[in-house]
Motif scaffolding. Sequence first.
Motif, PDB file in Angstrom:
ATOM      1  N   SER A 142      59.591  47.233  -9.373  1.00 40.49           N
ATOM      2  CA  SER A 142      58.645  47.839 -10.314  1.00 40.49           C
ATOM      3  C   SER A 142      58.937  47.616 -11.707  1.00 40.49           C
ATOM      4  CB  SER A 142      57.868  49.059  -9.952  1.00 40.49           C
ATOM      5  OG  SER A 142      57.086  49.692 -10.997  1.00 40.49           O
ATOM      6  N   LEU A 182      55.588  59.391 -10.184  1.00 45.38           N
ATOM      7  CA  LEU A 182      55.129  57.882 -10.122  1.00 45.38           C
ATOM      8  C   LEU A 182      53.644  57.870  -9.403  1.00 45.38           C
ATOM      9  CD1 LEU A 182      58.088  57.012  -7.557  1.00 45.38           C
ATOM     10  CD2 LEU A 182      57.415  55.794  -9.477  1.00 45.38           C
ATOM     11  N   SER A 186      61.107  50.499  -6.597  1.00 50.61           N
ATOM     12  CA  SER A 186      61.188  50.962  -7.849  1.00 50.61           C
ATOM     13  C   SER A 186      62.010  49.951  -8.808  1.00 50.61           C
ATOM     14  CB  SER A 186      61.879  52.500  -8.043  1.00 50.61           C
ATOM     15  OG  SER A 186      63.113  52.292  -7.526  1.00 50.61           O
ATOM     16  N   THR A 192      59.467  54.405 -13.415  1.00 48.98           N
ATOM     17  CA  THR A 192      60.258  53.697 -12.574  1.00 48.98           C
ATOM     18  C   THR A 192      61.571  53.490 -12.707  1.00 48.98           C
ATOM     19  OG1 THR A 192      59.411  51.629 -13.648  1.00 48.98           O
ATOM     20  CG2 THR A 192      57.878  52.203 -11.671  1.00 48.98           C
ATOM     21  N   SER A 201      51.329  55.489 -12.059  1.00 47.94           N
ATOM     22  CA  SER A 201      50.524  54.395 -11.453  1.00 47.94           C
ATOM     23  C   SER A 201      49.023  54.855 -11.772  1.00 47.94           C
ATOM     24  CB  SER A 201      50.614  54.624  -9.873  1.00 47.94           C
ATOM     25  OG  SER A 201      51.827  54.392  -9.524  1.00 47.94           O
ATOM     26  N   SER A 221      55.004  50.503  -7.568  1.00 47.48           N
ATOM     27  CA  SER A 221      55.221  52.011  -8.009  1.00 47.48           C
ATOM     28  C   SER A 221      54.533  52.750  -6.915  1.00 47.48           C
ATOM     29  CB  SER A 221      54.537  52.324  -9.480  1.00 47.48           C
ATOM     30  OG  SER A 221      54.827  53.611  -9.710  1.00 47.48           O
ATOM     31  N   CYS A 243      54.683  53.966 -17.336  1.00 47.94           N
ATOM     32  CA  CYS A 243      54.972  53.329 -15.883  1.00 47.94           C
ATOM     33  C   CYS A 243      56.556  53.113 -15.964  1.00 47.94           C
ATOM     34  CB  CYS A 243      53.841  52.514 -15.622  1.00 47.94           C
ATOM     35  SG  CYS A 243      54.161  51.834 -13.867  1.00 47.94           S
TER      36      CYS A 243
END
Length: 193
Positions: free
Chosen positions: A71, A139, A68, A94, A143, A170, A90
């Motif tokens: 990401s 998550l 994470s 994350t 994504s 992710s 996103c």
Amino acid sequence: MKGERADCGVLLGEMAGSSPRFYSPAQSQYPTPSTPFSSYSISSTTWSPRPTLHLCNLIFRSLAFLFSSVSAISLAATSPHKKKGEAMYCFGVTILAFVYSFFQLFNGLFDIVHKGLLFSDLVSDYLNFVLDHLLCYLLISSSSVSVPTIHQIENASPIWKATIVSVSMSFVASLLFVACSLLSGYKLCKRII
């Protein structure tokens, strides 16, 4: 001769401070392979699944923390004015997964070092179960929302590469949170039963 053995057995028993027992030269002459282990009881060598589950949970949480953070860093490294709204969603999810996995990792290490919990076991099990499942959902949804964004951005641009790295990391982090949620569900079911 029998009287001497009886006296010797009584003396051995009195010296040891226990009831008198008789010495037999045949007993100590041929030791068996189990003789050195006769002082150990089977009940003292029982296997407990708690350390193994705790270690697996820490490994999964540390890997979720790593993926994470990668990401989030991959999206944070690009220029902010070119980011789409889906990429920002996103990024936010994350960051939330990064903070939560850091807290859970800190809680697990605190439990090992200080032999205590920050929260009670009951509160911790319920909270972990709910939040792990919530982060799995967030998550996966972030994504899936970011995948169409990849097709809208021009190829070979820095935001395109960063979005691909962020979505893949992710997704891996969401799989790790699935494993964490299975472990927390197992712990919660053991508590309820």
